[in-house]
Design an enzyme around this catalytic site. Structure first.
Site, short mmCIF file in Angstrom:
data_model
loop_
_atom_site.label_atom_id
_atom_site.label_comp_id
_atom_site.label_asym_id
_atom_site.label_seq_id
_atom_site.Cartn_x
_atom_site.Cartn_y
_atom_site.Cartn_z
N HIS A 50 0.85 -1.18 0.00
CA HIS A 50 0.00 0.00 0.00
C HIS A 50 0.89 1.24 0.00
O HIS A 50 2.11 1.15 0.22
CB HIS A 50 -0.95 0.01 1.21
CG HIS A 50 -0.28 0.00 2.54
ND1 HIS A 50 -0.31 -1.07 3.40
CD2 HIS A 50 0.46 0.95 3.17
CE1 HIS A 50 0.37 -0.78 4.50
NE2 HIS A 50 0.86 0.43 4.38
P1 TYD Z 1 -1.94 -2.98 7.48
O1 TYD Z 1 -1.39 -1.60 7.55
O2 TYD Z 1 -2.79 -3.33 6.30
O3 TYD Z 1 -0.77 -4.05 7.63
P2 TYD Z 1 0.47 -4.40 6.68
O4 TYD Z 1 0.76 -3.22 5.83
O5 TYD Z 1 1.59 -4.72 7.60
O6 TYD Z 1 0.13 -5.59 5.88
O7 TYD Z 1 -2.76 -3.24 8.81
C1 TYD Z 1 -3.34 -4.50 9.12
C2 TYD Z 1 -4.61 -4.26 9.93
O8 TYD Z 1 -4.30 -3.60 11.16
C3 TYD Z 1 -5.62 -3.37 9.21
O9 TYD Z 1 -6.93 -3.87 9.47
C4 TYD Z 1 -5.46 -2.03 9.88
C5 TYD Z 1 -5.00 -2.36 11.27
N1 TYD Z 1 -4.08 -1.35 11.85
C6 TYD Z 1 -4.50 -0.59 12.93
O10 TYD Z 1 -5.63 -0.71 13.42
N2 TYD Z 1 -3.63 0.32 13.47
C7 TYD Z 1 -2.38 0.52 12.96
O11 TYD Z 1 -1.61 1.37 13.48
C8 TYD Z 1 -1.97 -0.25 11.81
C9 TYD Z 1 -0.60 -0.06 11.20
C10 TYD Z 1 -2.85 -1.18 11.30
#
Ligand code: TYD
Length: 133
Positions: A50
Site C-alpha cells: 500500500h
Molecule cells: P496494514 O497496515 O494493512 O498491515 P500491513 O501493511 O503490515 O500488511 O494493517 C493490518 C490491519 O491492522 C488493518 O486492518 C489495519 C490495522 N491497523 C491498525 O488498526 N492500526 C495501525 O496502526 C496499523 C498499522 C494497522
C-alpha cells in the site's frame, strides 16, 4: 534521486549492550503520534502493499532483517533493513512492500499520525493513477 533515505540512530550502548534512544523531532524528523511493530512474521508472507496519501513513517528492524520495496510509481528500489540503528524513511505516496522477514524480525515503525484507513491506497492501479507524473 534515490527513494532510499536512511536515518541513523545513535547507539549509546556499552559493554552491557546497546541503548538506542528514539525521540520525537530529534532522531525521528516529525512529532511521533503512533508506534507499531510487526512480529511473528514469516519469510513467505510479505506485508505492506500500500501507499499512504499523507502519512510519514520511519521504519527499521530492531531485530532480524527484511527487504523493503519502495516504489514512487516511476521507479522501484529495494533496500535491506538489518540494523536497529539504521532506519528507513517511508514518505507519503510511496508504495511499499516488506518481504523476506527473518524468523527473529521485529519491524518497528514510527508514524506522524494516528491510524486512519482513509489515508491508505491499497490498490496499485489506484496508486499509479494518483501519482503525479
Ligand atoms: P496494514 O497496515 O494493512 O498491515 P500491513 O501493511 O503490515 O500488511 O494493517 C493490518 C490491519 O491492522 C488493518 O486492518 C489495519 C490495522 N491497523 C491498525 O488498526 N492500526 C495501525 O496502526 C496499523 C498499522 C494497522
Amino acid at each position: 534521486m534515490s527513494l532510499i533515505k536512511f536515518i541513523d540512530f545513535p547507539d549509546l550502548g556499552d559493554n552491557r549492550g546497546s541503548l538506542i534512544p528514539v525521540e520525537s523531532v530529534k532522531q525521528v524528523p516529525f512529532e511521533i503520534k503512533r508506534v507499531y511493530f510487526l512480529t511473528n512474521l514469516s519469510a513467505d508472507l510479505p506485508r505492506g502493499f500500500h501507499a499512504h496519501k499523507e502519512l510519514d513513517q520511519v521504519a527499521m528492524c530492531v531485530s532480524g532483517n527484511c527487504r523493503v520495496l519502495l516504489d514512487d510509481g516511476v521507479k522501484k528500489e529495494w533496500v535491506n533493513l538489518s540494523s536497529p540503528t539504521k532506519a528507513l524513511r517511508i514518505e507519503p505516496m510511496i508504495w511499499h512492500e516488506m518481504h523476506g522477514f527473518s524468523s527473529d524480525c521485529v519491524f518497528m515503525v514510527f508514524a506522524n499520525e494516528h491510524y486512519d484507513e482513509a489515508d491508505y491506497i491499497r490498490n496499485y492501479e489506484d496508486f499509479l493513477s494518483k501519482v503525479e507524473k
